[in-house]
Scaffold this active site. Structure first.
Site, PDB file in Angstrom:
ATOM      1  N   LEU A  58       0.855  -1.170   0.000  1.00 33.40           N
ATOM      2  CA  LEU A  58       0.000   0.000   0.000  1.00 33.40           C
ATOM      3  C   LEU A  58       0.903   1.235   0.000  1.00 33.40           C
ATOM      4  CD1 LEU A  58      -3.134   0.385   2.287  1.00 33.40           C
ATOM      5  CD2 LEU A  58      -1.805   2.325   1.469  1.00 33.40           C
ATOM      6  N   GLU A  60       1.250   4.241  -2.862  1.00 36.33           N
ATOM      7  CA  GLU A  60       0.952   4.793  -4.194  1.00 36.33           C
ATOM      8  C   GLU A  60       2.159   5.478  -4.839  1.00 36.33           C
ATOM      9  OE1 GLU A  60      -2.872   4.088  -2.179  1.00 36.33           O
ATOM     10  OE2 GLU A  60      -1.045   5.169  -1.569  1.00 36.33           O
ATOM     11  N   PHE A  83      -8.477   3.865  -5.638  1.00 38.34           N
ATOM     12  CA  PHE A  83      -9.464   4.928  -5.767  1.00 38.34           C
ATOM     13  C   PHE A  83      -8.735   6.219  -6.103  1.00 38.34           C
ATOM     14  CE2 PHE A  83     -11.522   1.893  -2.981  1.00 38.34           C
ATOM     15  CZ  PHE A  83     -12.842   1.881  -3.416  1.00 38.34           C
ATOM     16  N   PRO A  89      -0.657  11.242  -3.381  1.00 41.38           N
ATOM     17  CA  PRO A  89       0.773  11.058  -3.133  1.00 41.38           C
ATOM     18  C   PRO A  89       1.607  10.871  -4.399  1.00 41.38           C
ATOM     19  CG  PRO A  89      -0.499   9.748  -1.585  1.00 41.38           C
ATOM     20  CD  PRO A  89      -1.468  10.276  -2.615  1.00 41.38           C
ATOM     21  N   HIS A 129     -13.057   8.158  -1.220  1.00 37.01           N
ATOM     22  CA  HIS A 129     -13.332   7.127  -2.217  1.00 37.01           C
ATOM     23  C   HIS A 129     -14.203   7.646  -3.363  1.00 37.01           C
ATOM     24  CE1 HIS A 129     -12.037   4.763   1.211  1.00 37.01           C
ATOM     25  NE2 HIS A 129     -11.986   3.671   0.463  1.00 37.01           N
TER      26      HIS A 129
END
Length: 327
Positions: A58, A60, A83, A89, A129
């Site tokens: 996890l 990005e 999403f 980031p 989201h």
């Protein structure tokens, strides 16, 4: 031929390119074993192996950076962010590296990658989201921004994005992932990037919308038809670079225009479309171009979500305001 949904069309396009081009690799959070949060990559790891369809941590920023390195060295990476609300980031990687690599190396290197992200509201998701911040990325030089609005366009545009020599942000409107089915032959035929699609012919007003907002826009156009008003509906599909020529061509017939998007109003892409219409086709207009958009607020939780998203009534109100403007 079996009719498929938009999310199945995305899977079909990814599988086709993985099968036909050994340079294509697909990776992201939970996209391998689980097939992605929306199952857009379901079954791909089983078919093509964990060396080409990879789960990542996890992280990005890491996902975006790895994709740039792969692309610079000859691969065709397709990286997924779960999403759009988690995409921020990666702005450093996208703006400072992916979009500049060709220019920075004077053409010695290119950056043929695709960043995929489900985006938009309408599925009763929690915070972060449901964002629709496509305009933020259209402002970044060197990056294409593409939004499909049907299974066939998802398939053809994703093929084109993967084959493109430069970076593409491919935003998938999750509200319509499974809203409709369409027969989509798996023939490898890409649709053109940088070209708008005329989804409905009309002579009285031009409606411009993209992604999930087209569902309500087309419904509004049908409602108008019962009143004797024929609306032309344009789907830009590629938001950057924008095919303003198709919109202007439509305005030569209709002379009135409404732009619909679910993103917040201020600084949204609708403002850019209006600016270009004013710059290049002001003399064609019989009324100011009107916008029907989301509000300048954080996307609300599900109890107010439908109030935030432009619905058919709001779109019709905007259309009638434009039609009633004195020529």
């Amino acid at each position: 031929m079996t009719a498929i949904t938009m999310v199945e069309a995305v899977t079909q396009a990814l599988a086709h390119e993985l099968r036909e081009d050994n340079r294509v690799v697909v990776f992201g959070q939970d996209i391998g074993v689980n097939g992605g949060v929306f199952r857009a990559t379901d079954g791909l790891q089983a078919e093509f192996g964990s060396g080409r369809v990879m789960d990542t941590p996890l992280a990005e920023n890491m996902i975006a950076g790895i994709a740039i390195g792969m692309a610079a060295q000859g691969l065709r990476p397709v990286a997924e962010f779960q999403f759009m609300g988690f995409i921020y980031p990666v702005i450093d990687q996208v703006l400072n590296h992916a979009g500049r690599l060709r220019n920075r190396t004077r053409g010695r290197l290119s950056c043929p990658l695709v960043y995929r992200a489900p985006y938009g509201g309408g599925i009763h998701a929690p915070e972060h989201h449901s964002e629709s911040t496509e305009a933020l990325f259209t402002h970044m030089p060197g990056l294409r921004v593409v939004v499909p609005s049907s299974p066939a366009r998802a398939y053809g545009l994703l093929l084109a994005a993967i084959r493109d020599p430069d970076p593409v942000l491919f935003l998938e409107p999750k509200r319509i992932y499974r809203a409709a089915r369409q027969e989509v032959p798996d023939n490898g035929e890409a649709l053109p990037l940088d070209q708008a699609f005329r989804l409905r012919e009309g002579s009285d007003i031009t409606l411009v919308a993209w992604g999930a907002a087209l569902k309500e826009t087309l419904a509004a156009a049908e409602a108008l038809s019962a009143e004797g008003v024929e609306a032309e509906v344009i789907d830009p599909a590629t938001l950057k670079p924008l095919d303003i020529h198709t919109i202007i061509d439509s305005l030569e017939k209709t002379r009135r225009c409404v732009v619909v998007h679910e993103a917040a109003r201020f600084g949204g892409l609708g403002a850019e479309i209006i600016a270009q219409v004013n710059e290049y086709a002001f003399d064609l207009l019989d009324a100011p171009v009107y916008r029907v958009t989301g509000y300048d607020t954080v996307m609300p939780y599900y109890r107010l979500e439908n109030h935030y998203l432009p619905d058919v009534d709001r779109i019709l109100a905007g259309i009638r305001r434009t039609l009633e403007y004195p020529a």
